[in-house]
Write a protein that holds these residues in place. Structure first.
Motif, PDB file in Angstrom:
ATOM      1  N   THR A   1      -2.376   5.049   2.938  1.00 13.30           N
ATOM      2  CA  THR A   1      -3.124   4.035   3.665  1.00 13.30           C
ATOM      3  C   THR A   1      -2.251   3.164   4.554  1.00 13.30           C
ATOM      4  N   SER A   2      -0.931   3.328   4.510  1.00 10.73           N
ATOM      5  CA  SER A   2      -0.082   2.454   5.319  1.00 10.73           C
ATOM      6  C   SER A   2       0.415   3.125   6.581  1.00 10.73           C
TER       7      SER A   2
ATOM      8  N   PRO B   1       0.820  -1.207   0.000  1.00  3.86           N
ATOM      9  CA  PRO B   1       0.000   0.000   0.000  1.00  3.86           C
ATOM     10  C   PRO B   1       0.854   1.257   0.000  1.00  3.86           C
TER      11      PRO B   1
ATOM     12  N   VAL C   1      -3.884  -3.370   5.453  1.00  2.00           N
ATOM     13  CA  VAL C   1      -4.188  -2.101   6.106  1.00  2.00           C
ATOM     14  C   VAL C   1      -5.155  -2.335   7.261  1.00  2.00           C
ATOM     15  N   ASP C   2      -4.969  -1.615   8.354  1.00  2.00           N
ATOM     16  CA  ASP C   2      -5.861  -1.681   9.511  1.00  2.00           C
ATOM     17  C   ASP C   2      -7.117  -0.869   9.196  1.00  2.00           C
TER      18      ASP C   2
ATOM     19  N   LEU D   1      -8.533  -2.925   0.996  1.00  2.00           N
ATOM     20  CA  LEU D   1      -7.459  -2.452   1.870  1.00  2.00           C
ATOM     21  C   LEU D   1      -6.999  -3.542   2.829  1.00  2.00           C
TER      22      LEU D   1
ATOM     23  N   ASP E   1      -4.100   2.213  -4.647  1.00  2.00           N
ATOM     24  CA  ASP E   1      -4.061   1.005  -3.830  1.00  2.00           C
ATOM     25  C   ASP E   1      -5.136   0.008  -4.247  1.00  2.00           C
TER      26      ASP E   1
END
Length: 370
Positions: free
Chosen positions: A7-8, A3, A33-34, A28, A171
């Protein structure tokens, strides 16, 4: 795929867990990604968590777990509540970038501005993707792959917000287009909202049609009324929010309809047939400008039609054998012969491979309709 920075570097909160919101979450999460998801419907939020689109905010709080502060908030709610949710997110998450994915941009920006929110951290976007099904159960992490994602910054939008929106689109595999909000709304009024209206109006003519008349319907009617099955509640919101440019397009369509009616009321008059031909030719010219699957100017492909038994696995076998022959399908359409146990698959291929494909399929026992 790793990512991008947007987003990271921090968690993402998706507000709205329907088809698009849950699809963003799935995409995601696949990248590691969280993601947390929140929805006004507890059930929808729970389903989004169950399919892996992200951790439910309700569930996390019920378990007394800390919900991390998001670096990015994606508002994926119905158009009539988007502006309110954007304003709330900007106030609640004072360092996060907030974007929305609604299909109308100008009115939302105006409402957020009127609320006095921090517009430097907000950007409107619109991923041009979807399915005929709705809700999180229809979500797909690959929904946005190779689809256009329009980013519509306002004059106050900061560079960080624009970068975050672009990185999110990248992404998720989308292709980026940047437009001003007004330009976006005028564009989608013509290419998305008007087709919906025309399809629904045509389909509404069928309400009192006797079933034995409808049994004669061919693929043309199915093609032109396919999107008439869309959610009326959602379209009330979209058309109301984007009424001005939609009305402008409808006025232009009305002029063409009035012109055609006047001509057909006296089809034997001098020049009437020429005018009918001109109207049809104008449609040909417009249709030819729609880009092909690879973008850019449309390309001319050769077509062939194959009769396929209406039994399980036949279409899959046909596609497999076309792949074994080594020919790439540029497009495909399926239609059924009413009352007959056969379907017709029309395939578009590169003209240079057409004759070879016809010969190979016939040798393999397929009935190619020339």
């Amino acid at each position: 795929m790793v990512p991008t920075i947007a987003t990271s570097t921090g968690p993402v909160l998706v507000v709205g867990s329907g088809l698009l919101g849950a699809s963003i979450g799935l995409g995601l999460r696949h990248l590691g990604v969280d993601v947390h998801v929140r929805d006004s419907s507890p059930t929808t939020e729970a389903v989004a968590q169950d399919i892996g689109a992200g951790r439910s905010v309700r569930a996390a709080r019920a378990a007394h777990e800390e919900v991390p502060e998001p670096a990015l908030v994606v508002v994926a709610a119905p158009p009539d509540v988007v502006a309110e949710l954007v304003v709330e997110a900007l106030a609640e998450h004072t360092d996060a970038v907030v974007l929305d994915i609604a299909s109308v941009k100008g009115p939302i920006l105006d409402a957020v501005r009127a609320a006095g929110a921090d517009l430097t951290r907000y950007v409107g976007t619109h991923p041009m993707a979807g399915r005929e099904k709705s809700g999180p159960v229809a979500a797909r992490g690959e929904l946005f792959t190779s689809m256009p994602w329009v980013i519509c910054p306002g004059p106050e939008t900061g560079a960080r917000a624009v970068a975050a929106a672009k990185n999110l689109a990248v992404d998720l595999g989308a292709t980026i287009t940047v437009m001003e909000p007004v330009e976006h709304d005028e564009t989608v009024a013509l290419i998305s909202h008007l087709p919906q209206v025309m399809s629904s109006l045509l389909a509404s003519r069928l309400q009192e049609t006797p079933p034995h008349h409808l049994s004669l319907a061919g693929q043309g009617l199915r093609d032109t009324t396919r999107i008439a099955g869309s959610d009326p509640g959602l379209w009330v919101q979209i058309l109301s929010a984007n009424a001005r440019p939609v009305v402008a397009s409808l006025h232009e369509v009305r002029e063409d309809i009035d012109r055609l009616i006047a001509t057909l009321e006296n089809p034997e008059a001098s020049g009437a047939r020429l005018d009918i031909a001109q109207l049809m030719a104008e449609g040909n010219a417009g249709q030819a400008r729609i880009p092909g699957k690879h973008g850019g100017a449309p390309r001319a492909f050769a077509t062939l039609t194959v009769a396929v038994d209406d039994t399980p696995g036949q279409i899959a076998r046909l596609l497999t054998e076309i792949g074994e022959i080594g020919v790439n399908l540029e497009d495909m359409r399926l239609e059924h012969s009413p009352g007959q146990p056969v379907g017709l698959v029309t395939a578009s291929v590169e003209p240079s491979r057409h004759a070879e494909l016809v010969d190979e399929l016939q040798q393999r026992g397929w009935k190619v309709v020339q």
